[in-house]
Write a protein that holds these residues in place. Sequence first.
Motif, PDB file in Angstrom:
ATOM      1  N   GLU A  93       0.868  -1.174   0.000  1.00 57.72           N
ATOM      2  CA  GLU A  93       0.000   0.000   0.000  1.00 57.72           C
ATOM      3  C   GLU A  93       0.905   1.225   0.000  1.00 57.72           C
ATOM      4  O   GLU A  93       1.744   1.380   0.882  1.00 57.72           O
ATOM      5  CB  GLU A  93      -0.895  -0.012   1.240  1.00 57.72           C
ATOM      6  CG  GLU A  93      -1.963   1.039   1.216  1.00 57.72           C
ATOM      7  CD  GLU A  93      -2.902   0.933   2.412  1.00 57.72           C
ATOM      8  OE1 GLU A  93      -3.367   1.992   2.866  1.00 57.72           O
ATOM      9  OE2 GLU A  93      -3.159  -0.187   2.891  1.00 57.72           O
ATOM     10  N   PHE A  94       0.741   2.094  -1.019  1.00 59.73           N
ATOM     11  CA  PHE A  94       1.598   3.272  -1.126  1.00 59.73           C
ATOM     12  C   PHE A  94       1.497   4.132   0.127  1.00 59.73           C
ATOM     13  O   PHE A  94       0.408   4.383   0.644  1.00 59.73           O
ATOM     14  CB  PHE A  94       1.229   4.099  -2.360  1.00 59.73           C
ATOM     15  CG  PHE A  94       1.533   3.401  -3.656  1.00 59.73           C
ATOM     16  CD1 PHE A  94       2.811   2.923  -3.919  1.00 59.73           C
ATOM     17  CD2 PHE A  94       0.559   3.223  -4.617  1.00 59.73           C
ATOM     18  CE1 PHE A  94       3.109   2.278  -5.113  1.00 59.73           C
ATOM     19  CE2 PHE A  94       0.843   2.587  -5.817  1.00 59.73           C
ATOM     20  CZ  PHE A  94       2.115   2.108  -6.061  1.00 59.73           C
ATOM     21  N   GLY A  95       2.667   4.547   0.624  1.00 57.53           N
ATOM     22  CA  GLY A  95       2.731   5.430   1.779  1.00 57.53           C
ATOM     23  C   GLY A  95       2.584   4.736   3.122  1.00 57.53           C
ATOM     24  O   GLY A  95       2.684   5.370   4.162  1.00 57.53           O
ATOM     25  N   LYS A  96       2.374   3.430   3.132  1.00 57.61           N
ATOM     26  CA  LYS A  96       2.186   2.697   4.386  1.00 57.61           C
ATOM     27  C   LYS A  96       3.447   1.879   4.710  1.00 57.61           C
ATOM     28  O   LYS A  96       4.013   1.224   3.839  1.00 57.61           O
ATOM     29  CB  LYS A  96       0.986   1.752   4.264  1.00 57.61           C
ATOM     30  CG  LYS A  96       0.665   1.048   5.556  1.00 57.61           C
ATOM     31  CD  LYS A  96      -0.582   0.208   5.422  1.00 57.61           C
ATOM     32  CE  LYS A  96      -0.854  -0.524   6.724  1.00 57.61           C
ATOM     33  NZ  LYS A  96      -1.971  -1.447   6.604  1.00 57.61           N
ATOM     34  N   ALA A  97       3.880   1.929   5.960  1.00 56.76           N
ATOM     35  CA  ALA A  97       5.079   1.194   6.396  1.00 56.76           C
ATOM     36  C   ALA A  97       4.914  -0.302   6.138  1.00 56.76           C
ATOM     37  O   ALA A  97       3.838  -0.866   6.340  1.00 56.76           O
ATOM     38  CB  ALA A  97       5.334   1.456   7.872  1.00 56.76           C
ATOM     39  N   ASN A  98       5.998  -0.913   5.692  1.00 60.80           N
ATOM     40  CA  ASN A  98       5.988  -2.325   5.357  1.00 60.80           C
ATOM     41  C   ASN A  98       7.419  -2.843   5.487  1.00 60.80           C
ATOM     42  O   ASN A  98       8.323  -2.091   5.863  1.00 60.80           O
ATOM     43  CB  ASN A  98       5.460  -2.514   3.927  1.00 60.80           C
ATOM     44  CG  ASN A  98       4.802  -3.856   3.707  1.00 60.80           C
ATOM     45  OD1 ASN A  98       5.136  -4.836   4.345  1.00 60.80           O
ATOM     46  ND2 ASN A  98       3.854  -3.890   2.766  1.00 60.80           N
ATOM     47  N   THR A  99       7.642  -4.099   5.162  1.00 61.24           N
ATOM     48  CA  THR A  99       8.984  -4.680   5.152  1.00 61.24           C
ATOM     49  C   THR A  99       9.214  -5.361   3.817  1.00 61.24           C
ATOM     50  O   THR A  99       8.423  -6.219   3.418  1.00 61.24           O
ATOM     51  CB  THR A  99       9.170  -5.696   6.297  1.00 61.24           C
ATOM     52  OG1 THR A  99       8.912  -5.042   7.541  1.00 61.24           O
ATOM     53  CG2 THR A  99      10.570  -6.269   6.307  1.00 61.24           C
ATOM     54  N   LEU A 100      10.276  -4.964   3.126  1.00 60.47           N
ATOM     55  CA  LEU A 100      10.675  -5.574   1.861  1.00 60.47           C
ATOM     56  C   LEU A 100      11.597  -6.748   2.179  1.00 60.47           C
ATOM     57  O   LEU A 100      12.548  -6.603   2.951  1.00 60.47           O
ATOM     58  CB  LEU A 100      11.399  -4.546   0.993  1.00 60.47           C
ATOM     59  CG  LEU A 100      11.877  -5.007  -0.374  1.00 60.47           C
ATOM     60  CD1 LEU A 100      10.690  -5.387  -1.264  1.00 60.47           C
ATOM     61  CD2 LEU A 100      12.706  -3.910  -1.037  1.00 60.47           C
ATOM     62  N   ILE A 101      11.307  -7.896   1.586  1.00 64.26           N
ATOM     63  CA  ILE A 101      12.045  -9.123   1.883  1.00 64.26           C
ATOM     64  C   ILE A 101      12.564  -9.741   0.583  1.00 64.26           C
ATOM     65  O   ILE A 101      11.832  -9.815  -0.402  1.00 64.26           O
ATOM     66  CB  ILE A 101      11.137 -10.147   2.599  1.00 64.26           C
ATOM     67  CG1 ILE A 101      10.612  -9.551   3.903  1.00 64.26           C
ATOM     68  CG2 ILE A 101      11.876 -11.460   2.847  1.00 64.26           C
ATOM     69  CD1 ILE A 101       9.463 -10.324   4.509  1.00 64.26           C
ATOM     70  N   CYS A 102      13.804 -10.189   0.626  1.00 61.41           N
ATOM     71  CA  CYS A 102      14.390 -10.929  -0.498  1.00 61.41           C
ATOM     72  C   CYS A 102      14.888 -12.255   0.060  1.00 61.41           C
ATOM     73  O   CYS A 102      15.807 -12.290   0.885  1.00 61.41           O
ATOM     74  CB  CYS A 102      15.532 -10.144  -1.132  1.00 61.41           C
ATOM     75  SG  CYS A 102      16.232 -10.955  -2.587  1.00 61.41           S
ATOM     76  N   HIS A 103      14.254 -13.331  -0.377  1.00 60.13           N
ATOM     77  CA  HIS A 103      14.645 -14.676   0.072  1.00 60.13           C
ATOM     78  C   HIS A 103      15.336 -15.377  -1.092  1.00 60.13           C
ATOM     79  O   HIS A 103      14.780 -15.498  -2.181  1.00 60.13           O
ATOM     80  CB  HIS A 103      13.424 -15.472   0.528  1.00 60.13           C
ATOM     81  CG  HIS A 103      13.764 -16.854   0.971  1.00 60.13           C
ATOM     82  ND1 HIS A 103      14.461 -17.108   2.127  1.00 60.13           N
ATOM     83  CD2 HIS A 103      13.543 -18.062   0.393  1.00 60.13           C
ATOM     84  CE1 HIS A 103      14.629 -18.413   2.257  1.00 60.13           C
ATOM     85  NE2 HIS A 103      14.092 -19.008   1.212  1.00 60.13           N
ATOM     86  N   VAL A 104      16.560 -15.826  -0.852  1.00 58.63           N
ATOM     87  CA  VAL A 104      17.386 -16.458  -1.873  1.00 58.63           C
ATOM     88  C   VAL A 104      17.662 -17.889  -1.395  1.00 58.63           C
ATOM     89  O   VAL A 104      18.120 -18.085  -0.269  1.00 58.63           O
ATOM     90  CB  VAL A 104      18.695 -15.665  -2.066  1.00 58.63           C
ATOM     91  CG1 VAL A 104      19.539 -16.272  -3.147  1.00 58.63           C
ATOM     92  CG2 VAL A 104      18.386 -14.206  -2.377  1.00 58.63           C
ATOM     93  N   SER A 105      17.372 -18.875  -2.256  1.00 57.18           N
ATOM     94  CA  SER A 105      17.493 -20.264  -1.803  1.00 57.18           C
ATOM     95  C   SER A 105      18.050 -21.180  -2.886  1.00 57.18           C
ATOM     96  O   SER A 105      18.135 -20.813  -4.059  1.00 57.18           O
ATOM     97  CB  SER A 105      16.119 -20.784  -1.370  1.00 57.18           C
ATOM     98  OG  SER A 105      15.207 -20.754  -2.458  1.00 57.18           O
ATOM     99  N   ASP A 106      18.423 -22.374  -2.450  1.00 58.67           N
ATOM    100  CA  ASP A 106      18.879 -23.477  -3.304  1.00 58.67           C
ATOM    101  C   ASP A 106      20.091 -23.132  -4.160  1.00 58.67           C
ATOM    102  O   ASP A 106      20.183 -23.551  -5.308  1.00 58.67           O
ATOM    103  CB  ASP A 106      17.733 -23.987  -4.189  1.00 58.67           C
ATOM    104  CG  ASP A 106      16.644 -24.650  -3.372  1.00 58.67           C
ATOM    105  OD1 ASP A 106      16.968 -25.201  -2.307  1.00 58.67           O
ATOM    106  OD2 ASP A 106      15.474 -24.609  -3.790  1.00 58.67           O
TER     107      ASP A 106
END
Length: 116
Positions: free
Chosen positions: A35-48
């Motif tokens: 949601e634009f303008g709303k606090a969030n957490t960006l996550i990058c999961h790298v596997s295998d």
Amino acid sequence: MRLLICLAALVAVSYSEEPKHSPPKVQVYTTEPGEFGKANTLICHVSDFHPPDITIELLHDGTELPNAVQTDLAFRQGWRFHLTKSVAFSPERGQRYSCRVTHGTSRNDYAWEPNM
């Protein structure tokens, strides 16, 4: 006795061989729906991936986001590694957020798709 020693040596050699190069699987997502303008957490999961020589950068319009946190490198059966990096952010309309993964000599950017 000799047969037992030969079998033990064969097993040791087969386990000592390094697994082949495996490129990472990458997922870029947020903890909450975007949601634009709303606090969030960006996550990058790298596997295998293998070998474990890897760098993860979380980017905002091509510039690394400060204060990102990365998990410890971990592995699963077959020496396939996984790693997660995350950062608090507030997405803004028209801005691009992505995860850059450098594995060995390969570098790829993976965009976060906000679906907003």
